[in-house]
Design a protein around this motif. Structure first.
Motif, PDB file in Angstrom:
ATOM      1  N   ASP A 404     -18.012 -43.510  83.817  1.00 25.90           N
ATOM      2  CA  ASP A 404     -17.631 -42.617  82.712  1.00 25.90           C
ATOM      3  C   ASP A 404     -18.715 -42.664  81.643  1.00 25.90           C
ATOM      4  O   ASP A 404     -19.576 -43.542  81.663  1.00 25.90           O
ATOM      5  N   ILE A 409     -17.972 -50.981  76.754  1.00 24.64           N
ATOM      6  CA  ILE A 409     -17.322 -52.254  76.390  1.00 24.64           C
ATOM      7  C   ILE A 409     -18.396 -53.181  75.826  1.00 24.64           C
ATOM      8  O   ILE A 409     -19.496 -53.266  76.372  1.00 24.64           O
ATOM      9  N   PHE A 422      -5.717 -59.085  78.449  1.00 22.26           N
ATOM     10  CA  PHE A 422      -6.867 -58.949  77.542  1.00 22.26           C
ATOM     11  C   PHE A 422      -7.059 -57.495  77.151  1.00 22.26           C
ATOM     12  O   PHE A 422      -7.126 -56.605  78.000  1.00 22.26           O
ATOM     13  N   ASN A 426     -12.210 -52.251  71.615  1.00 21.28           N
ATOM     14  CA  ASN A 426     -12.183 -50.791  71.623  1.00 21.28           C
ATOM     15  C   ASN A 426     -10.846 -50.225  72.106  1.00 21.28           C
ATOM     16  O   ASN A 426     -10.657 -49.019  72.168  1.00 21.28           O
ATOM     17  N   ALA A 427      -9.878 -51.115  72.475  1.00 20.83           N
ATOM     18  CA  ALA A 427      -8.668 -50.674  73.168  1.00 20.83           C
ATOM     19  C   ALA A 427      -7.893 -49.647  72.354  1.00 20.83           C
ATOM     20  O   ALA A 427      -7.735 -49.808  71.143  1.00 20.83           O
ATOM     21  N   ARG A 429      -4.724 -47.976  73.768  1.00 17.35           N
ATOM     22  CA  ARG A 429      -3.342 -48.376  74.044  1.00 17.35           C
ATOM     23  C   ARG A 429      -3.332 -49.075  75.394  1.00 17.35           C
ATOM     24  O   ARG A 429      -4.338 -49.131  76.089  1.00 17.35           O
ATOM     25  N   GLY A 430      -2.200 -49.591  75.755  1.00 15.25           N
ATOM     26  CA  GLY A 430      -2.084 -50.310  77.019  1.00 15.25           C
ATOM     27  C   GLY A 430      -1.769 -51.769  76.756  1.00 15.25           C
ATOM     28  O   GLY A 430      -1.866 -52.254  75.635  1.00 15.25           O
ATOM     29  N   SER A 431      -1.389 -52.451  77.852  1.00 18.80           N
ATOM     30  CA  SER A 431      -0.940 -53.839  77.699  1.00 18.80           C
ATOM     31  C   SER A 431      -1.992 -54.837  78.141  1.00 18.80           C
ATOM     32  O   SER A 431      -1.780 -56.040  78.092  1.00 18.80           O
ATOM     33  N   LEU A 435      -6.654 -53.744  84.598  1.00 21.77           N
ATOM     34  CA  LEU A 435      -7.801 -54.242  85.377  1.00 21.77           C
ATOM     35  C   LEU A 435      -7.464 -55.568  86.060  1.00 21.77           C
ATOM     36  O   LEU A 435      -7.957 -55.850  87.159  1.00 21.77           O
ATOM     37  N   ALA A 436      -6.603 -56.383  85.407  1.00 21.81           N
ATOM     38  CA  ALA A 436      -6.220 -57.666  86.016  1.00 21.81           C
ATOM     39  C   ALA A 436      -5.488 -57.403  87.328  1.00 21.81           C
ATOM     40  O   ALA A 436      -5.771 -58.042  88.349  1.00 21.81           O
ATOM     41  N   THR A 459     -19.225 -46.692  81.091  1.00 24.55           N
ATOM     42  CA  THR A 459     -18.797 -47.834  81.905  1.00 24.55           C
ATOM     43  C   THR A 459     -18.802 -47.445  83.375  1.00 24.55           C
ATOM     44  O   THR A 459     -18.457 -46.309  83.718  1.00 24.55           O
TER      45      THR A 459
END
Ligand code: ADP
Length: 476
Positions: A404, A409, A422, A426-427, A429-431, A435-436, A459
């Motif tokens: 993209d 990052i 984690f 720059n996050a 939204r999301g938990s 990626l984990a 990235t």
């Protein structure tokens, strides 16, 4: 008393005491035997010198020589020059004392065991140790007269063992002292050693108990020891560190999830109230409200799915693998996200390879990886950006590149983005588990997930999967 000390006392110390007692007994026994043997030998030496002298006495006839020797023996007894130390006597065939250097005839009357031993023994020699009527311990040695000498059947010498026993007692005291010193030293050094283990272990136990009660801030002091105890302390500290990190991440996760859930719920509640006040279903706001409620519900659904993924991740991922065409799977995912990419004002660049690329994977999980990565690419890109999908084959592996042109990052976040919960600086939204989860699944498929990124430039997520070879290890 704590149990390690008890165990040491019971095991090691009991053995040491036993060995010392045995060694001391052996030492005393050997000492007594050798001292007594020396006394016996001294008496025997005197006998042999007397025998030597007797040999020289002879006579014209056998009877004359016997008489001569008889007289000589009597003289020797009378003139015996060690009277004060040794009593020298002549015994008849009944063991009765004929004459004695001490002058009194009573002393050996009922203590002639050595005489009978001498009579029975082929060497003509007998010995006994007994306590006299005067309460004195003595050693008596009898030898049968080597030459006929009138009534004299045997020669007997008796000597006191008092001095020898005193020397033996002194030796016993000295050795007992040495044994006590050794014992004291081993108790002290043992206790010192045990303390050096038990004390830190008690501290470890106290700290571990505090951690178990939930106090994750406690740490064991740095002892600087490099042994097992030092390493145990370091491990406990590391464990507490990791636990508090996990605890912190869990709290952040709960607060971020609650926050994420609240936003769509607020919107849904607002629109429900709005709709409730509108009577006409054809009303523009009524329709808009329904659409928003639908979209927000989808968002909530997605979040719940993510949470479920998280709990599955904790329990270990179960895969239902089968041979798949990776090209078809990726195209499918691309078609699914393309409308959203376009809606966000971006473009998806993807050239579908012509030949299929077989892989051994779980289709649902594969799609989940693709959607997680593509969702991030969309989330962190701006309108006008291009999201590129590329499939490459290299030897035994296939590579899927998701590129993209988003915000990228930062290098310090890059190494953590694959960790559970984690979220980068720059996050949006999301938990923090997308990626984990993707990384966990790819690893379970024997592949790998690598991320390259530059701040402000974009990235690239590179997923590697092994090509499927029918009949390969663990495969159909
Ligand atoms: P989430 O599920 O919250 O998106 P992820 O595990 O997918 O969490 O990502 C973790 C973090 O990695 C994100 O918070 C973000 O900071 C960063 N990240 C992931 N993908 C990208 C990307 N394509 N561009 C920029 N940052 C990204």
């Amino acid at each position: 008393m704590n149990s390690i000390t008890k165990r040491w006392l019971r095991g090691s110390m009991a053995l040491t005491v036993l060995i010392l007692v045995l060694a001391e007994s052996l030492f005393l026994y050997a000492g007594r035997s050798s001292y007594y043997a020396a006394v016996r030998q001294a008496l025997l030496n005197r006998f042999s010198s007397i025998s030597g002298q007797l040999k020289m006495y002879g006579g014209s006839t056998v009877a004359a020589s016997a008489d001569n020797r008889y007289l000589a023996l009597h003289r020797m007894v009378e003139q015996f020059d060690e009277k004060d130390k040794i009593e020298f006597m002549l015994l008849d065939s009944e063991g009765q004392v004929l004459t004695t250097s001490s002058g009194s005839l009573t002393s050996a009357a009922d203590q002639e065991e050595d005489f009978w031993k001498a009579l029975d023994s082929p060497s003509g020699q007998g010995e006994s140790i007994y306590v006299t009527d005067e309460n004195e311990k003595v050693m008596a040695v009898t030898i049968l007269s080597p030459y006929p000498a009138g009534d004299v059947t045997a020669l007997r010498m008796v000597t006191s063992l008092t001095l020898v026993d005193e020397a033996l007692a002194q030796r016993a005291w000295v050795s007992l002292g040495a044994v006590l010193v050794v014992l004291g030293f081993s108790v002290c050094s043992g206790l010192y050693f045990i303390r050096s283990i038990v004390n830190p272990l008690q501290q470890v136990e106290r700290t571990a108990n505090q951690i178990a009660r939930g106090d994750l801030s406690v740490r064991l002091p740095q002892s600087g020891r490099k042994d097992e105890i030092g390493r145990l302390c370091e491990t406990i500290n590391r464990m507490a560190e990791e636990l508090s990190k996990t605890e912190k991440m869990k709290n952040e996760f709960i607060s971020s999830v609650s926050h994420e859930l609240r936003t769509p719920l607020t919107s849904i509640r607002g629109w429900v109230e709005t709709i409730a006040s509108i009577r006409d279903p054809q009303d523009e706001n009524y329709q808009k409200g329904l659409a928003i409620i639908g979209a927000e519900t989808d968002r909530l659904y997605g979040m719940v799915e993510e949470l479920l993924d998280f709990s599955r991740l904790q329990a270990g991922i179960r895969l239902e693998c089968q041979p798949l065409d990776l090209v078809a799977e990726l195209t499918d995912a691309a078609l699914f996200v393309e409308p959203r990419i376009r809606q966000e004002g971006m473009r998806l660049a993807y050239e579908e390879p012509e030949l299929p690329l077989p892989v051994w994977a779980d289709p649902k999980r594969l799609r989940q990886i693709f959607l997680n990565i593509l969702d991030n690419a969309v989330k962190y890109s701006s309108p006008g950006g291009v999201i590129t999908l590329e499939l490459l084959q290299d030897g035994e592996n296939v590579y899927i590149l998701f590129r993209d042109e988003g915000r990228g990052i930062s290098p310090e976040d890059l190494e953590n983005v694959k960790l559970k919960f984690f979220k980068g600086k720059n996050a949006v939204r999301g938990s923090g588990i997308g990626l984990a989860v993707a990384d966990e699944i790819v690893t379970a498929l024997n592949g790998s997930l690598d991320i390259e990124s530059r701040l402000g430039e974009g990235t690239t997520v590179k997923v590697m999967l092994p090509l499927y070879r029918p009949g390969g290890p663990g495969k159909l």
